[in-house]
Structure formats: C-alpha cells, structure tokens
Design an enzyme around this catalytic site. Structure first.
Site, PDB file in Angstrom:
ATOM      1  N   GLY A   1       0.847  -1.179   0.000  1.00 12.44           N
ATOM      2  CA  GLY A   1       0.000   0.000   0.000  1.00 12.44           C
ATOM      3  C   GLY A   1       0.884   1.231   0.000  1.00 12.44           C
TER       4      GLY A   1
ATOM      5  CD  GLN B   1       3.740   5.658   2.854  1.00 16.55           C
ATOM      6  OE1 GLN B   1       2.728   5.112   2.470  1.00 16.55           O
ATOM      7  NE2 GLN B   1       4.845   4.980   3.154  1.00 16.55           N
TER       8      GLN B   1
ATOM      9  CB  CYS C   1       6.530   1.520   6.878  1.00 12.23           C
ATOM     10  SG  CYS C   1       5.849   3.049   6.237  1.00 12.23           S
ATOM     11  CG  LEU C   2       7.302   1.138   0.626  1.00 12.88           C
ATOM     12  CD1 LEU C   2       6.400   1.501  -0.550  1.00 12.88           C
ATOM     13  CD2 LEU C   2       8.515   0.353   0.148  1.00 12.88           C
TER      14      LEU C   2
ATOM     15  CG  HIS D   1       0.890   0.147   7.497  1.00 10.22           C
ATOM     16  ND1 HIS D   1       2.002  -0.256   8.210  1.00 10.22           N
ATOM     17  CD2 HIS D   1       1.355   1.059   6.599  1.00 10.22           C
ATOM     18  CE1 HIS D   1       3.061   0.385   7.748  1.00 10.22           C
ATOM     19  NE2 HIS D   1       2.698   1.190   6.768  1.00 10.22           N
ATOM     20  CD  GLU D   2      -0.555   1.643   3.179  1.00 14.01           C
ATOM     21  OE1 GLU D   2      -0.234   2.836   3.009  1.00 14.01           O
ATOM     22  OE2 GLU D   2       0.289   0.740   3.319  1.00 14.01           O
TER      23      GLU D   2
ATOM     24  CG  HIS E   1       1.180   5.882   6.130  1.00 17.33           C
ATOM     25  ND1 HIS E   1       2.388   6.337   6.614  1.00 17.33           N
ATOM     26  CD2 HIS E   1       1.410   4.620   5.697  1.00 17.33           C
ATOM     27  CE1 HIS E   1       3.303   5.381   6.470  1.00 17.33           C
ATOM     28  NE2 HIS E   1       2.741   4.336   5.928  1.00 17.33           N
TER      29      HIS E   1
HETATM   30 ZN    ZN Z   1       3.716   2.558   5.567  1.00 24.40          ZN
END
Ligand code: ZN
Length: 191
Positions: free
Chosen positions: A49, A54, A102-103, A144-145, A148
């Site tokens: 995701g 981000q 996480c990216l 998680h998304e 963010h």
């Molecule tokens: Zn993330």
C-alpha cells in the site's frame, strides 16, 4: 505516470493529519494524475500500500494492492483499491499481532496489534461511495495505510520494542514463527 520520491521517517509531512478532499478536488486532472503516480510508485517499490503523504502530498488518498508481494510473501492477494477520505470502524474486539514494515521506515520491521475485522467507508477515485469489510492480514494492511493519513507510523504501535528488527534479521530470527502465525490468521479470517 511518474515514479515519485517516498518521504522517510522524520519528515514532517508523515506526521500531519492529511486533508480531506471534496469531490470537485478529486475530479481535477492533477489529482487523478497524482493517483496514477501513487499507484505506479507503490508497484515500483513493491509496497502492499502507499498513502499520499508518503509522496509529500498531505491529502486523504491511499492505495492498496497485494499481488504475490515479494516483501510480504505470506499476505493473501488483494485487488488494487484506491481509498479517498477513508474511515475504518472495527466490527469486533478481535485483534491479532501483525509484523509490519513501511516504505517510509527503511529497513525496519516490528510487531503491531491490529483489529482483525473492520468496516471500510471511503470514496473510490471517482468519488463513488465504497462500503465493504476486510479481515485478517488484509485488515492490518488497511489500518497501516489509513494510519498514515492520520499522521501515524507503524513504529508508534510497536509495544514490544524487542521485536524491532532489520529486514535481514526478520528473516533470520522472526520469519519462521511469524509465517506460521500468519497462516493461522489467514485460515481463521480467510485473508
Ligand atoms: Zn507505511
């Protein structure tokens, strides 16, 4: 479409609550182009995701897609889904412990408790209402998304900091146990 740079932990854009969009703002060509970039960047980085902030855009848009993901091989596939102004509501008290990465938090993973069954209310990228339920590991990805977009990162939810590990040490010391647990979650919730 453009592959965009991903903000990493410490950048203030990751810590602000993202702005809600109106249907008019969502329909703008630049917003639709941004959604294309969000999806393309998610695929390029092998993310399960990706949230708009981000990519340094503080708006309430995130994308999720799981297709034989090499970063998370135990996650069941889930079709490409774009959420605008999402709201998540747990539909039971059931939780499970997820192992997240996480990216925006390079080379770190850790355990986070997540609701196992949630209701999703959002718009799709064209402003149509979406109402559906997600369960199990997929529910973890959605939480998680959407976190963010609320300015939260998975590290905020890591209660046992002894589970924090690099990706290599995840494979060495945590993966076998977690993958066995993940299979149990998938068996119980179907995802
Ligand atoms: Zn993330």
């Amino acid at each position: 479409m453009t592959i965009r740079k991903i903000a990493t932990i410490g950048h203030p854009v990751l810590r602000k609550v993202a702005n809600e969009l109106t249907r008019e703002e969502l329909a703008l060509p630049e917003t639709q182009r941004f959604i294309d970039d969000l999806v393309e960047t998610m695929f390029d980085a092998n993310g399960a995701g990706l949230a708009a902030n981000q990519l340094f855009e503080p708006v309430q848009i995130c994308a999720i897609c799981i297709k034989d993901n090499p970063r998370y091989p135990y996650k069941p596939n889930y079709p490409l889904t774009v959420l605008v102004n999402p709201e998540l509501t747990p539909t039971s008290d059931e939780t499970f412990v997820n192992f997240e990465g996480c990216l925006s938090v390079p080379n770190l993973r850790g355990e986070v408790q997540r609701f196992a069954t949630i209701k999703v209310h959002a718009w799709d990228r064209h402003g149509n209402d979406l109402d559906f339920d997600v369960r199990g590991l997929t529910a973890g990805t959605f939480q998680h998304e959407v976190d963010h977009l609320l300015g939260k990162l998975f590290v905020d939810g890591v209660k046992d900091t002894r589970t924090l590990c690099t990706w290599l040490d995840f494979e060495r010391y945590f993966q076998a146990e977690f993958v066995a647990r993940a299979k149990g979650i998938v068996a119980k919730y179907g995802s």
